[in-house]
Design a protein around this motif. Structure first.
Motif, PDB file in Angstrom:
ATOM      1  N   ARG A 137      73.883  65.685 -10.500  1.00 49.99           N
ATOM      2  CA  ARG A 137      75.228  65.171 -10.785  1.00 49.99           C
ATOM      3  C   ARG A 137      75.299  64.652 -12.223  1.00 49.99           C
ATOM      4  O   ARG A 137      76.254  64.922 -12.960  1.00 49.99           O
ATOM      5  CB  ARG A 137      75.580  64.055  -9.798  1.00 49.99           C
ATOM      6  N   ASN A 138      74.285  63.893 -12.620  1.00 50.45           N
ATOM      7  CA  ASN A 138      74.295  63.320 -13.971  1.00 50.45           C
ATOM      8  C   ASN A 138      74.209  64.396 -15.049  1.00 50.45           C
ATOM      9  O   ASN A 138      74.854  64.292 -16.098  1.00 50.45           O
ATOM     10  CB  ASN A 138      73.154  62.318 -14.121  1.00 50.45           C
ATOM     11  N   PHE A 139      73.401  65.434 -14.804  1.00 53.90           N
ATOM     12  CA  PHE A 139      73.330  66.541 -15.767  1.00 53.90           C
ATOM     13  C   PHE A 139      74.682  67.233 -15.889  1.00 53.90           C
ATOM     14  O   PHE A 139      75.171  67.480 -17.008  1.00 53.90           O
ATOM     15  CB  PHE A 139      72.256  67.552 -15.348  1.00 53.90           C
ATOM     16  N   PHE A 140      75.271  67.566 -14.768  1.00 51.80           N
ATOM     17  CA  PHE A 140      76.574  68.238 -14.797  1.00 51.80           C
ATOM     18  C   PHE A 140      77.620  67.361 -15.490  1.00 51.80           C
ATOM     19  O   PHE A 140      78.379  67.828 -16.345  1.00 51.80           O
ATOM     20  CB  PHE A 140      77.032  68.566 -13.377  1.00 51.80           C
ATOM     21  N   MET A 141      77.644  66.071 -15.125  1.00 46.91           N
ATOM     22  CA  MET A 141      78.696  65.202 -15.655  1.00 46.91           C
ATOM     23  C   MET A 141      78.484  64.894 -17.142  1.00 46.91           C
ATOM     24  O   MET A 141      79.458  64.814 -17.911  1.00 46.91           O
ATOM     25  CB  MET A 141      78.742  63.899 -14.850  1.00 46.91           C
ATOM     26  N   THR A 142      77.244  64.745 -17.572  1.00 44.91           N
ATOM     27  CA  THR A 142      77.000  64.513 -18.997  1.00 44.91           C
ATOM     28  C   THR A 142      77.343  65.759 -19.805  1.00 44.91           C
ATOM     29  O   THR A 142      77.896  65.667 -20.912  1.00 44.91           O
ATOM     30  CB  THR A 142      75.539  64.093 -19.235  1.00 44.91           C
ATOM     31  N   GLY A 143      77.034  66.937 -19.258  1.00 42.27           N
ATOM     32  CA  GLY A 143      77.430  68.168 -19.929  1.00 42.27           C
ATOM     33  C   GLY A 143      78.939  68.265 -20.076  1.00 42.27           C
ATOM     34  O   GLY A 143      79.458  68.626 -21.138  1.00 42.27           O
ATOM     35  N   ALA A 144      79.663  67.908 -19.005  1.00 40.27           N
ATOM     36  CA  ALA A 144      81.122  67.907 -19.069  1.00 40.27           C
ATOM     37  C   ALA A 144      81.622  66.929 -20.119  1.00 40.27           C
ATOM     38  O   ALA A 144      82.552  67.227 -20.887  1.00 40.27           O
ATOM     39  CB  ALA A 144      81.703  67.567 -17.696  1.00 40.27           C
ATOM     40  N   THR A 145      81.006  65.772 -20.184  1.00 39.10           N
ATOM     41  CA  THR A 145      81.404  64.757 -21.156  1.00 39.10           C
ATOM     42  C   THR A 145      81.214  65.265 -22.583  1.00 39.10           C
ATOM     43  O   THR A 145      82.085  65.108 -23.439  1.00 39.10           O
ATOM     44  CB  THR A 145      80.603  63.467 -20.937  1.00 39.10           C
ATOM     45  N   GLU A 146      80.054  65.889 -22.854  1.00 42.15           N
ATOM     46  CA  GLU A 146      79.796  66.356 -24.216  1.00 42.15           C
ATOM     47  C   GLU A 146      80.714  67.516 -24.602  1.00 42.15           C
ATOM     48  O   GLU A 146      81.063  67.669 -25.777  1.00 42.15           O
ATOM     49  CB  GLU A 146      78.329  66.726 -24.378  1.00 42.15           C
ATOM     50  N   LEU A 147      81.116  68.312 -23.630  1.00 43.47           N
ATOM     51  CA  LEU A 147      82.077  69.367 -23.933  1.00 43.47           C
ATOM     52  C   LEU A 147      83.434  68.784 -24.317  1.00 43.47           C
ATOM     53  O   LEU A 147      84.162  69.349 -25.125  1.00 43.47           O
ATOM     54  CB  LEU A 147      82.231  70.303 -22.733  1.00 43.47           C
ATOM     55  N   ARG A 148      83.762  67.625 -23.760  1.00 44.53           N
ATOM     56  CA  ARG A 148      85.076  67.030 -24.008  1.00 44.53           C
ATOM     57  C   ARG A 148      85.095  66.126 -25.236  1.00 44.53           C
ATOM     58  O   ARG A 148      86.081  66.097 -25.976  1.00 44.53           O
ATOM     59  CB  ARG A 148      85.516  66.239 -22.768  1.00 44.53           C
TER      60      ARG A 148
END
Length: 624
Positions: A484-495
């Protein structure tokens, strides 16, 4: 940051589970022995910076929201409980002050501290809470490090001092090989591991049901001062016993399990068994997503069997460096046996299937756990996962290559992605296909397509937005906290762009413990090979106070060190210094500070220093 809501597909998946949510035994155990909490549970450094905030997890109550897997919500709710707890009379734990637990064992006059957390500030706060409610002015007489990971030693200066250890007032016990392994993990590959740990722990994500809810093993690491005091007692053999302040301790070695140097130990007078980090209330990692050496599940299960046979009949409680204890002989045997079976099954069945010709990725997709291991809460994949642990077992035996020659020499992502995108009809077509996959709930395929799109054109707005939305949905659906943290941090960095690295583990106190050999190793891995192909240097480094010389040679882009007598006739330059300068050398490879004596050709030294690269702690992960 604005978040999209969970899709109907994710919400439906969360409703359609067969988890035994009616079983509340873990909640009873997690609350058992509670004495007092810290209120507010917000811990600051001397400069006012917050290094721990457990109150940020106050939202973890009631039914799981649709943005969090119900099993992970349950685990995070349990892991967020904080305060001082009695394990048995004479043994106490402070939980919820860090990713790990700190334990206090009462001796005749003082206390033995087990695993002083990640950082100085939280360890000091935990000791203060214990003393407020139990220990008064009882001195710390010993510290035990169960193993070589930073969350089990980094806060040592919060419970004792180097001066008291040097004076013999405090003993520091650890398994043989502890110091070397602790330094290797935190220094050699430290910058890369720490950057990836920012993803793994979701350290820079906001706390809440739409972002970070924990990491399964605990909530997240604290971010205060990291230190290390070198052990004064190395535990070397199973069955070895030591008596400290009237407390007898019987040790069991468990190397190569959750850490390269790890041990369990038993307290006869308390009938209490400490399992370090080899039996916690989740499936652990055989290879952490931040990176590490692949662990040995066969040895892991074997040491758990040995612990059952050696200690279970004599134990009333088993406790560990994470989560909550388990009481009663029957429950102890069941708990340790299921944990043992968990790692043995992963090992044996992966080997069975790889010998039938399946690859790691294929085995991970087809792997099924036995019903008993599927239904036990403490064997579920909140921190490690069955999927990536199976791949780790495959990697341990077979390496990265799956045997298919087409996959032996693939293009790297930045070269591969444009080729895929062109073959699929261009980047807009790729985004169109990914949007269709997203709409059907095939988020894994959408992520694969969008990965290629971003590695073709990282600035493509529609691709970035849809990729962030896709990773967000994968996060909402993950039972595993680190996924979850990997997916969510990746989403954050994309944004919002690269968020950087949350913490650094290579603190001055840790670097100061490096041996000369480890310093030269840490310098060698910074040599820019192509830039130094033409250099041919021989440099003597003489530690005057140790009466020791090391010959460094830089040739063919390789820095080699040997402990030999100094020879000005063959060395281009000789550097004489005291060992107190080791920290300076380790931190920056700086041999030019005042107090260092140079003789010979100083330009040779400058050439070597010019060949060194600095690590990049903020490299990109989700983008090129």
């Amino acid at each position: 940051m604005d978040h999209k809501p969970p899709t109907a597909i994710i919400e439906s998946a969360h409703r359609e589970h067969s988890l035994p949510l009616h079983d509340t035994t873990d909640f009873d155990d997690a609350d058992r022995g509670f004495i007092a909490a810290l209120s507010p549970c917000v811990i600051k450094a001397a400069d006012g910076r917050v290094v721990w905030d457990n109150d940020a997890y106050a939202f973890l109550s009631g039914p799981a929201p649709t943005s969090v897997h119900p099993s992970l919500w349950r685990q995070s709710t349990l892991a967020a409980k904080q305060g001082l707890y009695e394990v048995v009379p004479g043994i106490y734990q402070v939980r919820g002050f860090d990713i790990s637990n700190i334990s206090f064992v009462e001796g005749d006059t003082g206390i033995i501290v087990i695993d002083p957390l990640v950082s100085t500030e939280v360890a000091a706060a935990a000791l203060a809470l214990y003393r407020t409610h139990r220990g008064g002015d009882r001195p710390v007489v010993a510290v035990i490090y169960t193993h070589s990971h930073v969350d089990h030693f980094g806060g040592v200066l919060g419970v004792t001092t180097q001066a008291d250890v040097d004076a013999g007032k405090v003993a520091v016990l650890a398994p043989q090989g502890f110091t070397a392994h602790a330094i290797q993990e935190n220094v050699y590959a430290g910058p890369a591991m720490t950057r990836r740990a920012t993803y793994m722990y979701g350290t820079l994500l906001a706390r809440g049901p739409l972002e970070q809810v924990g990491c399964g093993l605990g909530q997240t690491p604290s971010t205060g001062e990291v230190a290390m005091i070198v052990p004064t007692v190395d535990i070397r053999t199973t069955g070895e016993t030591h008596t400290i302040d009237g407390v007898e301790i019987e040790f069991q070695m468990a190397p190569g399990t959750e850490a390269p140097a790890e041990m369990h130990f038993y307290f006869p007078q308390f009938r209490a068994l400490c399992m370090a980090e080899n039996a916690t209330h989740n499936l652990h990692n055989l290879l952490t997503l931040r990176g590490a050496l692949v662990r040995d599940p066969r040895a892991w299960s074997g040491y758990l069997t040995e612990a059952i046979d050696t200690f279970a009949d004599r134990s009333d409680v088993v406790f560990a460096s994470h989560h909550w204890p388990t009481w009663g002989r029957v429950r102890i045997v069941e708990f340790l046996s299921l944990q043992r079976d968990l790692y043995a099954y992963l090992h044996d069945q992966t080997l069975r299937l790889l010998n039938q010709g399946y690859t790691g990725v294929e085995i991970a997709e087809m792997f099924q756990m036995p019903p008993a291991l599927e239904q036990a809460w403490h064997t579920r994949g909140y921190y490690g996962s069955v999927n990536h642990n199976v791949k780790a077992v495959y990697q341990r035996y077979m390496g990265w290559f799956d045997g298919n020659p087409a996959r032996l020499w693939p293009h790297p992502p930045e070269a591969l992605a444009p080729r895929y995108v062109e073959a699929l009809g261009g980047i807009d077509r790729v985004v169109e296909l990914a949007r269709a996959a997203f709409g059907s709930g095939d988020f894994r395929w959408a992520a694969t397509l969008l990965d290629h799109a971003i590695f073709t054109d990282s600035g493509h707005a529609a691709a970035r937005e849809l990729y962030a939305d896709t990773l967000e949905q994968l996060a909402y659906g993950a039972e595993n906290a680190t996924w979850r943290n990997f997916f969510m941090t990746g989403a954050t960095e994309l944004r919002v762009g690269n968020v950087g690295t949350a913490t650094q583990t290579t603190s001055p106190t840790l670097l100061s413990q490096l041996t000369p050999e480890q310093i030269f190793d840490s310098i060698a891995i910074r040599v820019n090979g192509p830039r130094s192909w033409d250099l041919d240097l021989a440099i003597d480094i003489t530690f005057a106070d140790l009466a020791t010389n090391y010959r460094l040679t830089l040739r063919n882009g390789v820095l080699i060190h040997r402990r030999i007598a100094a020879d000005p006739a063959t060395a281009k330059v000789t550097v004489k210094l005291d060992s107190k300068f080791r920290l300076l050398m380790a931190a920056g490879g700086d041999f030019t500070s005042p107090g260092l004596e140079l003789s010979g050709d100083a330009t040779a030294l400058a050439s070597m220093l010019g060949a060194l690269d600095e690590a990049n702690p903020d490299f990109n992960i989700v983008t090129p």
